[in-house]
Write a protein that holds these residues in place. Structure first.
Motif, PDB file in Angstrom:
ATOM      1  N   GLN A  16       0.857  -1.192   0.000  1.00 31.06           N
ATOM      2  CA  GLN A  16       0.000   0.000   0.000  1.00 31.06           C
ATOM      3  C   GLN A  16       0.891   1.240   0.000  1.00 31.06           C
ATOM      4  OE1 GLN A  16      -3.816  -0.835   2.539  1.00 31.06           O
ATOM      5  NE2 GLN A  16      -2.090  -1.727   3.631  1.00 31.06           N
TER       6      GLN A  16
ATOM      7  N   TYR B 144       0.293   4.377   0.036  1.00 27.27           N
ATOM      8  CA  TYR B 144      -0.015   5.580   0.809  1.00 27.27           C
ATOM      9  C   TYR B 144       0.683   5.563   2.163  1.00 27.27           C
ATOM     10  CZ  TYR B 144      -3.797   3.226   3.555  1.00 27.27           C
ATOM     11  OH  TYR B 144      -4.538   2.420   4.381  1.00 27.27           O
ATOM     12  N   LEU B 145       1.327   4.448   2.495  1.00 29.54           N
ATOM     13  CA  LEU B 145       2.084   4.338   3.731  1.00 29.54           C
ATOM     14  C   LEU B 145       3.499   4.880   3.533  1.00 29.54           C
ATOM     15  CD1 LEU B 145       0.972   0.763   4.814  1.00 29.54           C
ATOM     16  CD2 LEU B 145       0.295   2.931   5.880  1.00 29.54           C
TER      17      LEU B 145
ATOM     18  N   GLY C 217      -4.160   2.511  -1.242  1.00 27.44           N
ATOM     19  CA  GLY C 217      -4.546   2.168   0.121  1.00 27.44           C
ATOM     20  C   GLY C 217      -5.977   2.563   0.409  1.00 27.44           C
TER      21      GLY C 217
ATOM     22  N   MET D 279      -7.416   5.252   5.164  1.00 28.93           N
ATOM     23  CA  MET D 279      -6.847   6.544   5.550  1.00 28.93           C
ATOM     24  C   MET D 279      -7.374   7.052   6.886  1.00 28.93           C
ATOM     25  SD  MET D 279      -6.447   8.810   2.090  1.00 28.93           S
ATOM     26  CE  MET D 279      -5.856  10.177   3.076  1.00 28.93           C
TER      27      MET D 279
ATOM     28  N   GLU E 213      -6.472   4.703   9.966  1.00 21.06           N
ATOM     29  CA  GLU E 213      -5.039   4.715  10.266  1.00 21.06           C
ATOM     30  C   GLU E 213      -4.642   5.996  11.002  1.00 21.06           C
ATOM     31  OE1 GLU E 213      -3.130   2.301  10.097  1.00 21.06           O
ATOM     32  OE2 GLU E 213      -3.525   1.029   8.363  1.00 21.06           O
ATOM     33  N   SER E 214      -5.121   7.131  10.507  1.00 20.61           N
ATOM     34  CA  SER E 214      -4.771   8.421  11.117  1.00 20.61           C
ATOM     35  C   SER E 214      -5.359   8.539  12.519  1.00 20.61           C
ATOM     36  CB  SER E 214      -5.266   9.568  10.236  1.00 20.61           C
ATOM     37  OG  SER E 214      -4.626   9.536   8.972  1.00 20.61           O
TER      38      SER E 214
ATOM     39  N   SER F 120       0.633  10.181  11.762  1.00 13.05           N
ATOM     40  CA  SER F 120      -0.033   9.239  10.867  1.00 13.05           C
ATOM     41  C   SER F 120       0.998   8.501  10.010  1.00 13.05           C
ATOM     42  CB  SER F 120      -1.012   9.987   9.954  1.00 13.05           C
ATOM     43  OG  SER F 120      -1.526   9.107   8.966  1.00 13.05           O
TER      44      SER F 120
ATOM     45  N   ILE G 239       0.360   7.544   7.140  1.00 13.65           N
ATOM     46  CA  ILE G 239      -0.025   7.870   5.764  1.00 13.65           C
ATOM     47  C   ILE G 239       0.753   9.089   5.292  1.00 13.65           C
ATOM     48  CG2 ILE G 239      -1.975   8.425   4.251  1.00 13.65           C
ATOM     49  CD1 ILE G 239      -2.297   5.746   5.619  1.00 13.65           C
ATOM     50  N   HIS G 240       1.108   9.110   4.012  1.00 14.37           N
ATOM     51  CA  HIS G 240       1.781  10.284   3.441  1.00 14.37           C
ATOM     52  C   HIS G 240       0.978  11.552   3.714  1.00 14.37           C
ATOM     53  CE1 HIS G 240       5.105   8.362   1.442  1.00 14.37           C
ATOM     54  NE2 HIS G 240       4.306   7.516   0.810  1.00 14.37           N
TER      55      HIS G 240
ATOM     56  N   THR H  18       1.632  10.446  -2.055  1.00 14.52           N
ATOM     57  CA  THR H  18       1.171   9.081  -2.319  1.00 14.52           C
ATOM     58  C   THR H  18       1.324   8.738  -3.796  1.00 14.52           C
ATOM     59  OG1 THR H  18      -0.399   9.061  -0.477  1.00 14.52           O
ATOM     60  CG2 THR H  18      -0.832   7.540  -2.280  1.00 14.52           C
TER      61      THR H  18
ATOM     62  N   GLU I 154     -11.399   5.957  -0.684  1.00 16.79           N
ATOM     63  CA  GLU I 154      -9.997   5.760  -1.054  1.00 16.79           C
ATOM     64  C   GLU I 154      -9.562   6.735  -2.143  1.00 16.79           C
ATOM     65  OE1 GLU I 154      -7.358   2.300  -3.280  1.00 16.79           O
ATOM     66  OE2 GLU I 154      -9.315   1.827  -2.444  1.00 16.79           O
TER      67      GLU I 154
END
Length: 256
Positions: A114, A116-117, A145, A148, A151-152, A162, A164-165, A171, A228
């Motif tokens: 994924q 976006y990580l 991913g 979002m 995860e945040s 986070s 995530i980017h 991303t 997404e």
């Protein structure tokens, strides 16, 4: 899911403390990088119970049987990604299976990265380097991913940044960098790559799929897909234009 969470906790703790012994663990490829989030596991987890170890063995047997059927049919098996809460266990299962079943030039078991990580590129490099060293042809699917918000929220609740980017462009850049890296790799050696993207710029020669089933099961999935990639609905008009153009081309080809 409960077992995946338990296994992920134990794998994360071993990453923090390499002396932490997991007697059930099989050989696998790297599943963590230096920048991988480990905050999910705040304290040393208890070992798996006898019942959990039995469930783990059953899961291994099921996966082994599934992989063998795919080998016999020469049909690839793509293992999807989940949230970081359980992804270490998913990667562990996937990569240990890859080591057993990916032979010669054709991978059977595909893992999913994924992008976006923030740690995606690092883990991709570590995994492919280890696989190359062992002579294992890797199959990998790249996605952006789908988790979002969760995860945040989880990271924030534990006092961490986070995973995530920070921006959608970061991303996109990560997805494109990982895609270029893998495409060059498979062009010059064994392995295979699947690029799963909703984005027009990186959606060259795409395959489209249509989920189907009971409304109560399909709608949550479709809502996640919309979250997404919020540009998906905005691009639907452009999709219709392309389809009309293609239909016209085919009709003219059939007539003339």
């Amino acid at each position: 899911m409960a077992l995946l969470e338990r296994v992920s906790d134990l794998l994360r703790w071993q990453q923090k403390d390499p002396s932490f012994n997991l007697r059930w663990k099989q050989d696998s490829l790297p599943i963590f990088g230096e920048s991988s989030p480990l905050y999910h596991t705040q304290k040393k987890p208890e070992p798996l119970t006898a019942e959990e170890e039995s469930d783990l063995e059953l899961a291994n047997q099921r996966l082994l049987e599934l992989c063998q059927k795919c080998v016999d049919a020469n049909f690839p098996l793509l293992v999807d990604a989940e949230s970081t809460t359980v992804q270490p266990a998913v990667d562990y299962f996937t990569y240990s299976s890859s080591m057993m079943h990916n032979k010669d030039d054709r991978p059977i078991v595909f893992g999913t990265i994924q992008t976006y990580l923030k740690d995606a590129k690092e883990r991709l490099f570590l995994t492919t380097k280890a696989a190359e060293k062992m002579g294992i042809p890797m199959g990998l699917k790249l996605v952006r991913g789908a988790y979002m918000s969760t995860e945040s929220k989880l990271a924030e609740s534990l006092g961490y940044a986070s995973p995530i980017h920070n921006t959608i462009q970061d991303t996109h850049n990560c997805f494109n960098d990982c895609s270029s890296f893998l495409l060059e790799k498979v062009a010059n050696g064994p392995g295979s790559v699947v690029l799963a993207t909703h984005n027009i710029e990186s959606g060259f020669q795409v395959s489209k799929y249509m989920p189907f089933g009971p409304v109560e099961m399909v709608m949550p999935y479709l809502i996640r897909r919309a979250e997404e990639n919020r540009g998906l609905l905005a691009a639907s008009g452009f999709d219709r234009q392309l389809m009309r153009k293609e239909l016209g081309r085919r009709l003219k080809a059939a007539v003339f």
